[in-house]
Design an enzyme around this catalytic site. Structure first.
Site, PDB file in Angstrom:
ATOM      1  N   TYR A  29     -24.792  39.811 -52.784  1.00  0.00           N
ATOM      2  CA  TYR A  29     -25.183  41.426 -53.570  1.00  0.00           C
ATOM      3  C   TYR A  29     -24.446  41.941 -54.234  1.00  0.00           C
ATOM      4  CZ  TYR A  29     -24.313  47.085 -53.468  1.00  0.00           C
ATOM      5  OH  TYR A  29     -24.506  48.236 -54.056  1.00  0.00           O
ATOM      6  N   LEU A  30     -23.195  41.575 -54.822  1.00  0.00           N
ATOM      7  CA  LEU A  30     -22.698  41.960 -56.190  1.00  0.00           C
ATOM      8  C   LEU A  30     -23.107  40.463 -57.762  1.00  0.00           C
ATOM      9  CD1 LEU A  30     -18.620  41.907 -55.087  1.00  0.00           C
ATOM     10  CD2 LEU A  30     -20.482  43.896 -55.945  1.00  0.00           C
TER      11      LEU A  30
END
Length: 221
Positions: free
Chosen positions: A127-128
């Site tokens: 996600y990051l």
């Protein structure tokens, strides 16, 4: 009135952005929605809508748009494929369309931890990393921009107060109401065009905190 496209308008933060913009004296919000069933909510609060899906061709949504807030997100618990399609590819396509449309400013809702995504826990890393790649693409573009990286989001009340830093070395949270207010504030043409910072709940009024950080580049706590 300038038209502001809200990408991710039907999300929790997106709806708060729409409510805030509809009463703003300078902006006319346009909510980008994936499904016509979402239209009634926005029309009931006086916000115009346009159909657009980040996983498909959504170029029509950008017609006549002056400024953009990208508040879409698949969430950290979503599968890698969906995260890539929404948080990375969808964001990058949005930047490209904004360039084509010559929008005046692009405000990106990112996430704390994106700066050092490679060091994140495995559960959050995909996600990051997607957020980081989208942020880097926006930073390398010709667009005036603001990249806002909030701490853990809560459903707490609006306080109008934050603290700001390039990177915080502490845990912290912030209400979605306050995040929405910061994103709308960053549309302001008086704020220099290329900003990136983290925000947490704090004690300084939003406009003052942003102004002090912009002036000094030092944390405002």
């Amino acid at each position: 009135m300038e038209k502001v496209l809200i990408i991710g308008a039907n999300g929790s933060t997106g709806r708060l952005i729409a409510k805030r913009l509809v009463s703003h004296p300078s902006y006319s919000p346009v909510a980008m929605i994936r499904d016509s069933s979402q239209k009634d909510y926005f029309e009931n609060i006086g916000v115009k809508t346009v159909l657009g899906d980040l996983e498909k061709d959504f170029s029509e949504a950008f017609k006549g748009i002056d400024r953009v807030i990208f508040a879409a997100g698949s969430g950290s618990k979503t599968g890698k494929d969906k995260t890539q399609l929404v948080d990375k590819i969808g964001a990058i396509k949005s930047v490209d369309l904004a360039i084509q449309q010559q929008v005046k400013k692009f405000v990106m809702l990112s996430s704390r931890g994106a700066e050092n995504a490679e060091k994140a826990d495995e559960s959050m890393q995909h996600y990051l990393l997607a957020k980081k790649e989208a942020d880097e693409y926006l930073k390398s573009s010709s667009l005036p921009f603001a990249i806002v990286r909030p701490g853990k989001l809560t459903n707490g009340p609006y306080t109008g107060k934050i603290k700001v830093s390039s990177v915080f070395n502490e845990k912290g949270e912030i209400s979605r109401e306050d995040v929405a207010a910061v994103l709308v504030h960053m549309l302001d043409p008086a704020i220099d065009g290329r900003q990136i910072f983290e925000i947490l709940g704090g004690k300084v009024d939003i406009p003052e905190a942003i102004k002090l950080y912009q002036k000094s580049g030092q944390p405002v706590i």
